[in-house]
Design a protein around this motif. Structure first.
Motif, mmCIF file in Angstrom:
data_model
loop_
_atom_site.group_PDB
_atom_site.id
_atom_site.type_symbol
_atom_site.label_atom_id
_atom_site.label_comp_id
_atom_site.label_asym_id
_atom_site.label_seq_id
_atom_site.Cartn_x
_atom_site.Cartn_y
_atom_site.Cartn_z
ATOM 1 N N VAL A 1 72.383 65.341 41.217
ATOM 2 C CA VAL A 1 71.080 65.029 41.788
ATOM 3 C C VAL A 1 69.996 65.664 40.929
ATOM 4 O O VAL A 1 70.048 66.853 40.618
ATOM 5 C CB VAL A 1 70.987 65.554 43.235
ATOM 6 C CG1 VAL A 1 69.599 65.295 43.801
ATOM 7 C CG2 VAL A 1 72.048 64.897 44.107
ATOM 8 N N LYS A 2 68.996 64.874 40.556
ATOM 9 C CA LYS A 2 67.946 65.381 39.685
ATOM 10 C C LYS A 2 66.909 66.151 40.498
ATOM 11 O O LYS A 2 66.662 65.859 41.663
ATOM 12 C CB LYS A 2 67.281 64.229 38.933
ATOM 13 C CG LYS A 2 68.250 63.425 38.079
ATOM 14 C CD LYS A 2 67.534 62.596 37.049
ATOM 15 C CE LYS A 2 67.025 63.458 35.925
ATOM 16 N NZ LYS A 2 66.478 62.679 34.805
ATOM 17 N N THR A 3 66.312 67.140 39.869
ATOM 18 C CA THR A 3 65.292 67.961 40.513
ATOM 19 C C THR A 3 64.081 68.063 39.597
ATOM 20 O O THR A 3 64.131 67.688 38.422
ATOM 21 C CB THR A 3 65.826 69.374 40.818
ATOM 22 O OG1 THR A 3 66.247 69.983 39.587
ATOM 23 C CG2 THR A 3 66.999 69.307 41.784
ATOM 24 N N LEU A 4 62.997 68.600 40.143
ATOM 25 C CA LEU A 4 61.767 68.784 39.378
ATOM 26 C C LEU A 4 61.632 70.238 38.944
ATOM 27 O O LEU A 4 62.171 71.142 39.589
ATOM 28 C CB LEU A 4 60.561 68.388 40.228
ATOM 29 C CG LEU A 4 60.471 66.910 40.618
ATOM 30 C CD1 LEU A 4 59.259 66.670 41.511
ATOM 31 C CD2 LEU A 4 60.392 66.024 39.384
ATOM 32 N N PRO A 5 60.889 70.483 37.868
ATOM 33 C CA PRO A 5 60.681 71.867 37.431
ATOM 34 C C PRO A 5 59.895 72.659 38.469
ATOM 35 O O PRO A 5 59.108 72.099 39.236
ATOM 36 C CB PRO A 5 59.893 71.716 36.126
ATOM 37 C CG PRO A 5 59.282 70.359 36.185
ATOM 38 C CD PRO A 5 60.233 69.516 36.967
ATOM 39 N N GLY B 1 68.600 59.318 37.068
ATOM 40 C CA GLY B 1 69.884 59.778 37.563
ATOM 41 C C GLY B 1 70.784 58.692 38.094
ATOM 42 O O GLY B 1 71.892 58.978 38.566
ATOM 43 N N PHE B 2 70.339 57.430 38.025
ATOM 44 C CA PHE B 2 71.184 56.332 38.485
ATOM 45 C C PHE B 2 72.120 55.891 37.361
ATOM 46 O O PHE B 2 71.693 55.723 36.217
ATOM 47 C CB PHE B 2 70.337 55.131 38.920
ATOM 48 C CG PHE B 2 69.529 55.371 40.160
ATOM 49 C CD1 PHE B 2 70.096 55.245 41.412
ATOM 50 C CD2 PHE B 2 68.192 55.725 40.068
ATOM 51 C CE1 PHE B 2 69.352 55.470 42.563
ATOM 52 C CE2 PHE B 2 67.431 55.949 41.205
ATOM 53 C CZ PHE B 2 68.017 55.825 42.461
ATOM 54 N N ILE B 3 73.370 55.701 37.697
ATOM 55 C CA ILE B 3 74.328 55.096 36.782
ATOM 56 C C ILE B 3 74.499 53.657 37.252
ATOM 57 O O ILE B 3 75.127 53.410 38.287
ATOM 58 C CB ILE B 3 75.672 55.843 36.801
ATOM 59 C CG1 ILE B 3 75.453 57.316 36.429
ATOM 60 C CG2 ILE B 3 76.662 55.190 35.844
ATOM 61 C CD1 ILE B 3 76.669 58.183 36.626
ATOM 62 N N PRO C 1 67.236 44.911 31.020
ATOM 63 C CA PRO C 1 68.658 45.018 31.377
ATOM 64 C C PRO C 1 69.375 46.209 30.748
ATOM 65 O O PRO C 1 70.444 46.601 31.228
ATOM 66 C CB PRO C 1 69.244 43.693 30.865
ATOM 67 C CG PRO C 1 68.091 42.745 30.847
ATOM 68 C CD PRO C 1 66.900 43.582 30.471
ATOM 69 N N GLN C 2 68.813 46.791 29.691
ATOM 70 C CA GLN C 2 69.429 47.992 29.125
ATOM 71 C C GLN C 2 69.377 49.164 30.096
ATOM 72 O O GLN C 2 70.149 50.113 29.972
ATOM 73 C CB GLN C 2 68.725 48.369 27.819
ATOM 74 C CG GLN C 2 68.888 47.333 26.726
ATOM 75 C CD GLN C 2 68.128 47.719 25.465
ATOM 76 O OE1 GLN C 2 68.688 48.310 24.544
ATOM 77 N NE2 GLN C 2 66.850 47.388 25.422
ATOM 78 N N ALA C 3 68.437 49.123 31.051
ATOM 79 C CA ALA C 3 68.364 50.068 32.174
ATOM 80 C C ALA C 3 68.180 51.518 31.735
ATOM 81 O O ALA C 3 68.610 52.436 32.431
ATOM 82 C CB ALA C 3 69.605 49.941 33.061
ATOM 83 N N THR C 4 67.511 51.749 30.623
ATOM 84 C CA THR C 4 67.293 53.117 30.157
ATOM 85 C C THR C 4 66.398 53.891 31.116
ATOM 86 O O THR C 4 66.665 55.058 31.429
ATOM 87 C CB THR C 4 66.672 53.105 28.751
ATOM 88 O OG1 THR C 4 67.508 52.345 27.876
ATOM 89 C CG2 THR C 4 66.540 54.517 28.209
ATOM 90 N N ALA C 5 65.336 53.256 31.589
ATOM 91 C CA ALA C 5 64.450 53.926 32.547
ATOM 92 C C ALA C 5 65.186 54.226 33.847
ATOM 93 O O ALA C 5 64.984 55.274 34.469
ATOM 94 C CB ALA C 5 63.220 53.063 32.817
ATOM 95 N N THR C 6 66.056 53.328 34.261
ATOM 96 C CA THR C 6 66.852 53.549 35.472
ATOM 97 C C THR C 6 67.740 54.775 35.316
ATOM 98 O O THR C 6 67.818 55.628 36.207
ATOM 99 C CB THR C 6 67.709 52.302 35.765
ATOM 100 O OG1 THR C 6 66.844 51.192 36.024
ATOM 101 C CG2 THR C 6 68.618 52.523 36.959
ATOM 102 N N GLY C 7 68.401 54.885 34.170
ATOM 103 C CA GLY C 7 69.262 56.035 33.918
ATOM 104 C C GLY C 7 68.508 57.345 33.891
ATOM 105 O O GLY C 7 69.053 58.398 34.240
ATOM 106 N N ALA C 8 67.229 57.296 33.506
ATOM 107 C CA ALA C 8 66.427 58.517 33.443
ATOM 108 C C ALA C 8 66.196 59.127 34.819
ATOM 109 O O ALA C 8 65.841 60.304 34.923
ATOM 110 C CB ALA C 8 65.084 58.224 32.771
#
Length: 402
Positions: A36-40, A155-157, A146-153
């Motif tokens: 799970v991603k968190t913020l600084p 934390g979604f796979i 469709p490369q979904a790079t922003a989606t991966g950023a």
């Protein structure tokens, strides 16, 4: 002896089956690393600076119960208050300093678009969306690549966390209102995401079919995203769209949906040449769908800028051709961006610099400069819309009185 006939269909079926087994093994490995991603986090002085008040004011609000009690961490013999960007936005709301679009203004749709890949479209759309969230705006980031790079950023796979319906396809091929079902919450409370998957490539093919062009219910294929996003406008101050590095139906839909287009260009000869073709295509799109398109401004952002003589000469050429369209701020090459991206983080999400503190500070200043200038362009669109509404109201009153 008769030679065996090569059966391409059988080969593809077998390869797909073996690939599916391989994919399941990879997904098992990815799931083990999926966190799970968190913020600084930062102290009260930084929180006060971001919120536009004093640290004592925050303490007083917390003491009176107007804000939740802060989280505390031990720092030697004392306990230190810590905050993150989400908590700063709650603080802004409590003191009446959280920004939003003006009354009477619509949601601005900002599209990062270029025909070429490798020009930092995804990097800039991601950082601009997070910058807006950091500043307190309600934001939706639409990943149309469709490369979904922003989606991966976030934390979604895609092949693990997402399934059919979790992208733009239903809204573009079935009904505009279905876009709401694709929205995902992120670790930024004021930033939502419509993710992408590799399967989104099918959308380009589907919308290119003859029967889609004759679908009167959904309308012309290139303007369907515009209609879908209109159903979400009340929820957000700004919508940011990342686009694929090609001219297909996804890119056309994004362009047709935009109020503000940001065109990243690397100041190299091939990129300069592609910009000419890009503008010709935009002109053709406008001619075909003039009633649907409402682009009010286009800005050119120079990216991956270095200090070489060739780059400086190319910038002079670009300035001579597109001067009034160029943003004054530029995105230079920075190792801090590259290092944070390798950790699936943005500059705005890292706790500690990956390199030197000076390099990190320069990267933040550079991104803030670019993003604040794009936000200024969006604010100008809001201002123009509000003024137009006032003028229309005055004209109506004058006409009624006469």
């Amino acid at each position: 002896m008769q030679a065996m006939r090569f059966n391409f269909r059988t080969l593809c079926r077998n390869a797909a089956e073996r690939g599916g087994q391989m994919q399941r093994r990879l997904l098992d490995a990815l799931e083990a690393r999926h966190t799970v991603k968190t913020l600084p986090e930062f102290g009260i002085e930084r929180a006060a600076q971001l919120a536009g008040c004093t640290a004592n004011h925050i303490r007083n609000l917390e003491t009176r119960g107007d804000l939740p009690q802060p989280r505390l961490v031990d720092a030697g013999s004392i306990q230190r208050r810590i905050y993150n960007y989400n908590e700063v936005n709650r603080l802004r709301a409590a003191i009446g300093k959280r920004p939003s679009r003006p009354a009477g203004a619509s949601c601005v749709r900002v599209v990062f678009s270029n025909l070429k890949g490798g020009v930092a479209k995804t990097t800039m759309s991601l950082h601009f969306a997070q910058y807006l969230a950091r500043e307190g705006y309600r934001v939706l980031l639409v990943d149309a690549d469709p490369q979904a790079t922003a989606t991966g950023a976030f934390g979604f796979i895609p092949d693990l966390d997402l399934s059919d319906g979790d992208d733009l396809f239903p809204a573009l091929a079935e009904a505009p209102s279905l876009i709401a079902q694709a929205i995902k919450r992120t670790h930024w409370e004021s930033l939502d995401l419509i993710p992408a998957r590799l399967a989104l490539q099918y959308t380009d093919w589907r919308l290119s079919q003859p029967e889609e062009r004759q679908n009167e219910t959904l309308g012309p294929p290139p303007v369907r995203l515009h209609r879908a996003l209109k159903t979400l406008e009340d929820r957000y101050d700004l919508i940011v769209v990342d686009t694929p590095p090609s001219l297909g139906m996804l890119s056309l839909n994004a362009i047709a949906a935009a109020n503000l287009i940001v065109m990243p260009i690397v100041p190299h000869m091939y990129d300069i040449s592609s910009s000419v073709q890009y503008f010709r295509i935009l002109e053709q799109i406008c001619a075909l769908y003039e009633r649907e398109i409402n682009v009010q401004r286009l800005c050119i952002l120079l990216t991956k800028v270095d200090g070489s003589t060739e780059t400086l000469n190319n910038i002079a050429v670009i300035n001579g051709a597109y001067g009034e369209l160029l943003l004054s701020n530029r995105m230079g090459l920075t190792k801090e961006l590259q290092k944070s991206a390798s950790d699936q983080l943005s500059i705005y999400e890292i706790d500690q610099p990956r390199g030197s503190r000076d390099t990190y500070n320069r990267a933040i200043m550079m991104l803030d400069g670019v993003n604040s200038e794009i936000l200024l362009a969006a604010r100008q669109i809001w201002q123009q819309e509000v003024l137009s509404g006032i003028e229309a109201g005055e004209s109506h009153r004058v006409g009624a009185s006469s």
